[in-house]
Design an enzyme around this catalytic site. Structure first.
Site, PDB file in Angstrom:
ATOM      1  CG  ASP A   1      -2.296   0.650   0.845  1.00 51.96           C
ATOM      2  OD1 ASP A   1      -2.289   1.847   0.504  1.00 51.96           O
ATOM      3  OD2 ASP A   1      -3.346  -0.027   0.888  1.00 51.96           O
TER       4      ASP A   1
ATOM      5  CG  HIS B   1      -4.571   1.854  -2.117  1.00 61.04           C
ATOM      6  ND1 HIS B   1      -4.707   2.321  -0.833  1.00 61.04           N
ATOM      7  CD2 HIS B   1      -5.796   1.943  -2.680  1.00 61.04           C
ATOM      8  CE1 HIS B   1      -5.973   2.666  -0.625  1.00 61.04           C
ATOM      9  NE2 HIS B   1      -6.653   2.451  -1.730  1.00 61.04           N
TER      10      HIS B   1
ATOM     11  CB  CYS C   1       1.935   5.297 -16.029  1.00 62.68           C
ATOM     12  SG  CYS C   1       1.453   6.047 -17.594  1.00 62.68           S
TER      13      CYS C   1
ATOM     14  CD  GLU D   1     -10.261   3.519  -0.777  1.00 61.75           C
ATOM     15  OE1 GLU D   1     -11.112   3.950   0.001  1.00 61.75           O
ATOM     16  OE2 GLU D   1      -9.148   3.096  -0.407  1.00 61.75           O
TER      17      GLU D   1
ATOM     18  CB  CYS E   1      -0.886  10.687 -17.366  1.00 63.80           C
ATOM     19  SG  CYS E   1       0.444   9.762 -18.134  1.00 63.80           S
TER      20      CYS E   1
ATOM     21  CB  CYS F   1      -2.992   8.002 -19.077  1.00 61.88           C
ATOM     22  SG  CYS F   1      -2.083   6.862 -18.001  1.00 61.88           S
TER      23      CYS F   1
ATOM     24  CG  LEU G   1     -14.474  -7.122  11.490  1.00 61.39           C
ATOM     25  CD1 LEU G   1     -13.892  -8.462  11.909  1.00 61.39           C
ATOM     26  CD2 LEU G   1     -15.905  -6.988  12.010  1.00 61.39           C
TER      27      LEU G   1
ATOM     28  CD  GLU H   1      -5.978   2.848   6.481  1.00 64.26           C
ATOM     29  OE1 GLU H   1      -6.413   1.903   7.184  1.00 64.26           O
ATOM     30  OE2 GLU H   1      -6.410   3.105   5.338  1.00 64.26           O
TER      31      GLU H   1
HETATM   32  C1  ACM Z   1     -11.115  -0.590   0.575  1.00 63.49           C
HETATM   33  O1  ACM Z   1     -11.665  -0.461   1.696  1.00 63.49           O
HETATM   34  N1  ACM Z   1     -10.340   0.365   0.098  1.00 63.49           N
HETATM   35  C2  ACM Z   1     -11.311  -1.782  -0.235  1.00 63.49           C
HETATM   36 ZN    ZN Z   2      -0.108   7.695 -17.162  1.00 61.41          ZN
END
Ligand code: ACM
Ligand code: ZN
Length: 477
Positions: A146, A194, A226, A258, A268, A271, A363, A415
């Protein structure tokens, strides 16, 4: 019984010996020879379903049979529960006479831990496995990469490994320990978002316009790989090969959640050129060719892909509405509010689905107001124990409309969990509620009954030194 089955039964036999020693004080030598005794463990191929087992206790003795060695082990865990329910009788060596014939509602019952955010040492992961096995979980997902860290040391790209990460030997140790508990360890490499830890080592594999923008590992910087750089695919092909070889699981989870498309792919030049060439109106459509290439690497390893069902990039539907997941991808429903949609879409499309709705199965959400990690998290909603328990993974749909649901998964995004004590504090006792949601048919689920059965398990968790949280009133916030 064939020799190979006897071999695979050894962990179940060891577990039975531990359970009997711990609960009754009896130290029983178990012989693998099939000698007639008062305690028998056996695979019975007349039973159907990978985890279908029977426990019989009578004057004649104790017999646990299962369709597979894993099923026998689940039966041993049930015996543990029976003995736990009446410790005084158990201490006297008395086991209640029962005849149990049991099988899970869902084939997959998983928990996910997140050593990427806060590293968890091997010994902690093993302890976590030991506890989850008592509740018949059969899979552990390891979120290995991550923004905050790349936690697996690879031969092919050793520079990626964070100072705290798992070596090949560590992975083997975790996997072997999990196998002794008939638990599958599913690795997750989260892409194309991530990926700050990855891009801090290989900034040239991010989008062109951001190459010189600094990345600080530990901060969530919303960088993406990318989509239009061939080297990304070459590197990940090698990474996936190595990871596939390290984990015996038939599955690899690829994330897909995300992704900050508007600040990466949308701006980009490379892209954008790719979008034009493909005739796409929206940069998020680049997910299709991106995962086409990644998935072909996964397929080449013989593994089956899993991804988070990310409806935010494509939902609510636009004029070019798309549900872009290839058929062989198993999806995980997670986003708060979107599980009914995900369930319907996958029922139509035929994708296999894992249920991890934020409302019941995250959780990592606090259990009550004023509890950690609410203070140092970011205002996540509350999920009470009762709400976790009131989870029907079929969402009350018809048998046909939920036939594609493969199972449940509880997440423990870390986190705000600096160590294993905080992880178990968030997991338990809600993971007990989730275990039951995964195992037990709705007609046998009962909140009041659960709260009664909970108490001996809380005693046991406390005795084991497992940190957990119960509110003053079990259903309260
Ligand atoms: C997630 O909670 N980002 C899958
Ligand atoms: Zn790119």
């Amino acid at each position: 019984m064939p020799q190979h089955l006897l071999l695979f039964l050894r962990p179940a036999a060891d577990a039975l010996r531990r359970v009997l020693k711990e609960r009754t004080g009896m130290d029983i030598a178990l012989s693998p020879k099939g000698a007639k005794g008062s305690i028998t463990l056996a695979v019975d191929t007349a039973l159907h379903g990978a985890e279908h087992y029977r426990v019989e206790v009578s004057k004649k003795g104790l017999t646990i049979t299962g369709a597979t060695p894993a099923a026998v082990f689940r039966g041993v865990m049930t015996l543990n529960q029976l003995l736990l329910a009446d410790p005084h009788e158990a201490e006297r060596g008395r086991i209640p006479a029962v005849k149990i014939d049991d099988a899970p509602r869902f084939a997959l019952r998983a928990l996910m831990i997140d050593p990427a955010r806060n590293f968890l040492p091997v010994k902690d992961v093993k302890r976590f496995i030991e506890v989850m096995a008592k509740y018949k979980y059969n899979a552990l997902q390891l979120h290995l990469t991550d923004d905050q860290g790349w936690r697996i040391a690879l031969k092919s790209y050793p520079q990626l490994a964070s100072p705290q990460s798992y070596s090949a030997a560590d992975i083997r140790e975790i996997v072997a320990y999990a196998a002794e508990h008939y638990i599958d360890v599913i690795p997750e490499l989260d892409i194309p978002g991530h990926t700050a830890a990855f891009l801090s080592v290989y900034p040239e594999l991010g989008c062109t316009h951001l190459r010189n923008a600094p990345i600080k590992v530990g901060e969530t910087v919303n960088r993406m790989l990318c989509a239009a750089n061939d080297t990304v695919y070459t590197v990940y092909n090698q990474i996936l090969r190595e990871v596939a070889a390290l984990f015996p699981s038939p599955y690899i989870h690829l994330g897909g959640d995300e992704a900050a498309v508007p600040t990466n792919w949308e701006q980009c030049p490379r892209c954008r050129a790719m979008m034009e060439q493909k005739g796409y109106k929206r940069a998020s459509q680049l997910m299709i060719p991106f995962f086409e290439r990644i998935l072909s690497s996964v397929r080449a390893t013989g593994k089956k892909p899993i991804m988070w069902c990310e409806l935010n990039n494509i939902y609510p539907p636009a004029d070019d509405y798309l549900f872009p997941y290839p058929q062989d991808v198993t999806l995980v429903s997670w986003r708060g509010g979107l599980t009914p949609t995900c369930l319907s879409l996958t029922a139509q499309s035929g994708h296999k689905l894992i249920m991890a709705p934020g409302e019941h199965a995250y959780l990592d959400y606090p259990q009550m107001h004023h509890d950690l990690p609410e203070y140092n998290n970011w205002g996540m909603p509350i999920t009470t124990l009762e709400q976790a328990y009131r989870f029907d993974p079929g969402y009350g749909r018809t048998a046909e409309a939920q036939a594609h649901v493969w199972g449940v998964m509880g997440t423990l995004w870390a986190e705000a969990m600096p160590d294993i004590n905080r992880v178990t504090y968030m997991a338990y006792p809600r993971a007990l509620a989730l275990a039951e949601a995964g195992w037990t048919q709705m007609e046998h689920r009962d909140w009041a009954d659960f709260t009664q059965r909970l108490y001996p398990n809380l005693d046991e968790l406390m005795r084991l030194g497992i940190s957990f949280r119960v509110p003053f009133e079990l259903s309260g916030k």
